[in-house]
Design an enzyme around this catalytic site. Structure first.
Site, PDB file in Angstrom:
ATOM      1  CD  GLU A 209     -37.058  22.925  34.370  1.00 22.11           C
ATOM      2  OE1 GLU A 209     -36.683  21.801  33.943  1.00 22.11           O
ATOM      3  OE2 GLU A 209     -36.508  23.993  34.055  1.00 22.11           O
ATOM      4  CG  HIS A 249     -35.928  26.253  27.250  1.00 24.46           C
ATOM      5  ND1 HIS A 249     -35.041  26.206  28.294  1.00 24.46           N
ATOM      6  CD2 HIS A 249     -35.940  27.557  26.849  1.00 24.46           C
ATOM      7  CE1 HIS A 249     -34.548  27.418  28.506  1.00 24.46           C
ATOM      8  NE2 HIS A 249     -35.077  28.249  27.633  1.00 24.46           N
ATOM      9  CG  ASP A 261     -34.777  22.078  27.826  1.00 25.77           C
ATOM     10  OD1 ASP A 261     -34.183  22.815  27.045  1.00 25.77           O
ATOM     11  OD2 ASP A 261     -35.165  22.446  28.947  1.00 25.77           O
TER      12      ASP A 261
END
Length: 277
Positions: A209, A249, A261
């Site tokens: 992330e 993603h 994303d």
């Protein structure tokens, strides 16, 4: 994913002399604001691009024009420097930009291509994980968190009620937090497919992330690109991940279009060049 819930080339002269070098990027004088234009604004944009606050495409779309994107980049830089986020390029911001640009940059490509060591990480365990059940790691999936609040994102992924996590999180200052050990299955991908074939991506991938709101307007920082290059380079090397399996993603989410994303302004070319693919 958003972790929040949601429904130089040159031609040599005939007689070679000293090789030409690109001019240094420097900070312009203070006193620039939205609506201004000219070479000083372009100088400001070049400085912000070098530091990762503007992309090359964003600068190319409005060179020398202090528009909304440049203002947003100035505000982001001011916030990172703990200055008032006015968007006005004043004396304090100019001094901070001059200092930032004077710092030596570390090449993203290792001196021995393909040789990476694991970067320094801050261990911040999350309970949101389970076993890979013997599945080998063969993919690396990148996400944006959906906010610009790294502290909040970290807390959310460590909250059992969120039921989301990632193996790593990169904050805007380049710090890398490890929430789930590589050997464990983090919960980052959801329903997914690899190159069109349905599969449990959580079991076979490392989830990373990157703190960014995902708007496509907030630049990923220079510090993030440097840390990400080292981390992805290491993981690719350690687990022999094929270059084609380093994805976002949006590339694996089912149905297609469910996720977007990392954001459209993420510089994939920079990452791939940095890790040697």
């Amino acid at each position: 994913m958003s972790i929040r819930p949601s429904s130089s080339s040159f031609t040599p002269a005939a007689t070679p002399r000293t090789a030409a070098t690109a001019p240094a990027v420097t900070a312009p004088p203070a006193g620039l604001r939205k609506g201004d234009s000219g070479p000083k604004v372009k100088q400001l944009q070049d400085g912000l691009q070098k530091l990762g606050y503007l992309t090359k495409a964003q600068v190319a779309s409005g060179p020398g024009t202090f528009g909304a994107q440049t203002e947003a980049a100035v505000k982001k830089f001011q916030g990172d420097q703990k200055l008032p986020t006015t968007g006005f390029y004043g004396e304090q911001t100019a001094a901070a930009l001059k200092k930032a640009l004077a710092k030596p940059t570390t090449p993203t490509t290792p001196t021995q291509p393909g040789k990476f060591t694991k970067p320094e990480v801050i261990n911040t365990p999350s309970p949101n994980s389970d076993s890979r059940n013997g599945t080998d790691i063969d993919a690396i999936i990148l996400h944006h968190t959906g906010t610009n609040n790294g502290k909040g994102d970290l807390a959310w992924m460590r909250n059992p009620q969120s039921k989301v996590s990632a193996n790593y999180m990169l904050d805007t200052d380049g710090k890398i937090y490890q929430l789930v050990g590589d050997e464990k299955r983090s919960w980052h991908a959801g329903k997914s497919a690899l190159h069109g074939v349905p599969t449990d991506m959580n079991a076979r991938s490392i989830g990373i992330e990157i703190v960014n709101d995902g708007s496509g307007k907030t630049a990923f920082t220079e510090a993030q690109y440097k840390s990400l290059t080292q981390l992805v380079g290491y993981l690719k090397q350690e687990y022999k991940v094929p270059a084609g399996n380093i994805l976002g993603h949006k590339d694996i989410a089912v149905p297609k279009g469910r996720k977007d994303d990392p954001a459209a302004n993420f510089d994939w070319n920079r990452l791939r060049k940095g890790i040697g693919t």
